[in-house]
Write an enzyme that holds these catalytic residues in place. Structure first.
Site, PDB file in Angstrom:
ATOM      1  N   CYS A 119       2.075  -4.694 -14.303  1.00  0.00           N
ATOM      2  CA  CYS A 119       2.047  -5.353 -15.613  1.00  0.00           C
ATOM      3  C   CYS A 119       3.452  -5.790 -16.051  1.00  0.00           C
ATOM      4  O   CYS A 119       3.986  -6.755 -15.523  1.00  0.00           O
ATOM      5  CB  CYS A 119       1.362  -4.465 -16.659  1.00  0.00           C
ATOM      6  SG  CYS A 119       0.993  -5.396 -18.156  1.00  0.00           S
ATOM      7  N   HIS A 232      -3.635  -3.390 -14.477  1.00  0.00           N
ATOM      8  CA  HIS A 232      -3.240  -1.973 -14.517  1.00  0.00           C
ATOM      9  C   HIS A 232      -4.133  -1.140 -13.602  1.00  0.00           C
ATOM     10  O   HIS A 232      -5.079  -0.484 -14.081  1.00  0.00           O
ATOM     11  CB  HIS A 232      -3.353  -1.422 -15.947  1.00  0.00           C
ATOM     12  CG  HIS A 232      -2.240  -1.813 -16.856  1.00  0.00           C
ATOM     13  ND1 HIS A 232      -1.035  -1.135 -16.906  1.00  0.00           N
ATOM     14  CD2 HIS A 232      -2.138  -2.821 -17.749  1.00  0.00           C
ATOM     15  CE1 HIS A 232      -0.247  -1.699 -17.810  1.00  0.00           C
ATOM     16  NE2 HIS A 232      -0.880  -2.734 -18.323  1.00  0.00           N
ATOM     17  N   GLU A 234      -3.599   1.669 -12.447  1.00  0.00           N
ATOM     18  CA  GLU A 234      -3.498   3.096 -12.801  1.00  0.00           C
ATOM     19  C   GLU A 234      -4.470   3.489 -13.916  1.00  0.00           C
ATOM     20  O   GLU A 234      -4.818   4.650 -14.044  1.00  0.00           O
ATOM     21  CB  GLU A 234      -2.048   3.451 -13.178  1.00  0.00           C
ATOM     22  CG  GLU A 234      -1.586   3.041 -14.567  1.00  0.00           C
ATOM     23  CD  GLU A 234      -1.182   1.568 -14.686  1.00  0.00           C
ATOM     24  OE1 GLU A 234      -1.585   0.759 -13.833  1.00  0.00           O
ATOM     25  OE2 GLU A 234      -0.484   1.234 -15.664  1.00  0.00           O
TER      26      GLU A 234
END
Ligand code: MN
Length: 263
Positions: A119, A232, A234
């Protein structure tokens, strides 16, 4: 796991002194977002937060301690970092963090340590290599779709158009449909030196993935590894099959580290 785990250096987010904060109000904090640390450990590597340089330890000394550099998300970049004035005060970003991370990127490339950007990390990599950003996609790109919603946050999703014949296309060649989360209001505008686009949002062409592809490299003289995505991974639930499997992205980064160790 028998061999020693890889040591992944994660660039810090910053909280600056803020009297309204009840804990450490007058202090500056360096921190990492929890799911980023967990993602790295999910795939068997050890995450470490990288401090700022210090008179006793230059950026290059810090980076020597790690096998790779992972740029995490967070605050906006300062338009100053790509030669612009903020169009609105709330888009002034975090110049202090920009300078800290730009120095890390240059040190990583100089030391041939692989870099993965997430990001803001994609935006930072682009700016570190001389590119620019949209300070705000919605106001600066006519017809842009929504890429960030404060309430929906990482439940806001959009499709991904992967550029054919790229490593990213190969990574997800087994899937016919590509979809990612989206939590960003800035975006890559002009590309940094030697960066190549590997994915866009099909609705508005916003760049969603880039890779460093410098000329003059081949099997005898491998190129430095730097790859970054605007989404993202994660934040994803690994069980959620509606979104791109996040594991190959981290695995490619780890493979790049291991290739270097075996040279
Ligand atoms: Mn997006």
């Amino acid at each position: 796991m028998t061999s020693k785990p890889l040591r992944i250096g994660i660039s810090a987010c910053f909280f600056y002194p803020d009297p309204s904060r009840r804990v450490f109000g007058p202090k500056t904090l360096l921190y990492a977002e929890q799911s980023m640390m967990r993602w790295v450990m999910d795939q068997g590597a050890m995450p470490f937060l990288i401090p700022e340089s210090h008179p006793n330890f230059a950026v290059s000394d810090l980076l020597e301690q790690f096998d790779g550099l992972l740029l995490q998300g967070g605050s906006d970049l300062s338009p100053t970092s790509y030669g612009e004035e903020p169009l609105r005060p709330e888009w002034s970003g975090d110049l202090h963090r920009d300078l800290y991370e730009i120095a890390l990127v240059h040190a990583a490339i100089a030391q041939d340590k692989p870099v993965l950007g997430i990001c803001r990390g994609a935006q930072l990599l682009n700016v570190a290599l001389g590119g620019s950003l949209y300070q705000d996609i919605t106001t600066q790109l006519e017809g842009a779709r929504l890429h960030r919603d404060a309430v929906m946050y990482d439940t806001l999703h959009h499709d991904l158009a992967i550029v054919p014949d790229t490593p990213l296309a190969e990574m997800y060649a087994h899937l016919s449909h590509h979809r990612v989360n989206s939590v960003h209001h800035q975006g890559l505008r002009t590309l940094g030196k030697d960066l190549r686009v590997e994915a866009r949002c099909p609705e508005d062409d916003i760049i969603e993935a880039v890779r460093l592809v410098p000329a003059g490299h081949g099997s005898a003289n491998p190129a430095p590894y730097a790859f970054a995505v605007q989404w993202h991974p994660e934040f994803q639930d690994p069980q959620d099959t509606a979104l791109l499997d996040r594991r190959p992205i981290l695995q490619e980064f780890f493979d790049a580290i291991q290739q270097r160790a075996s040279r």
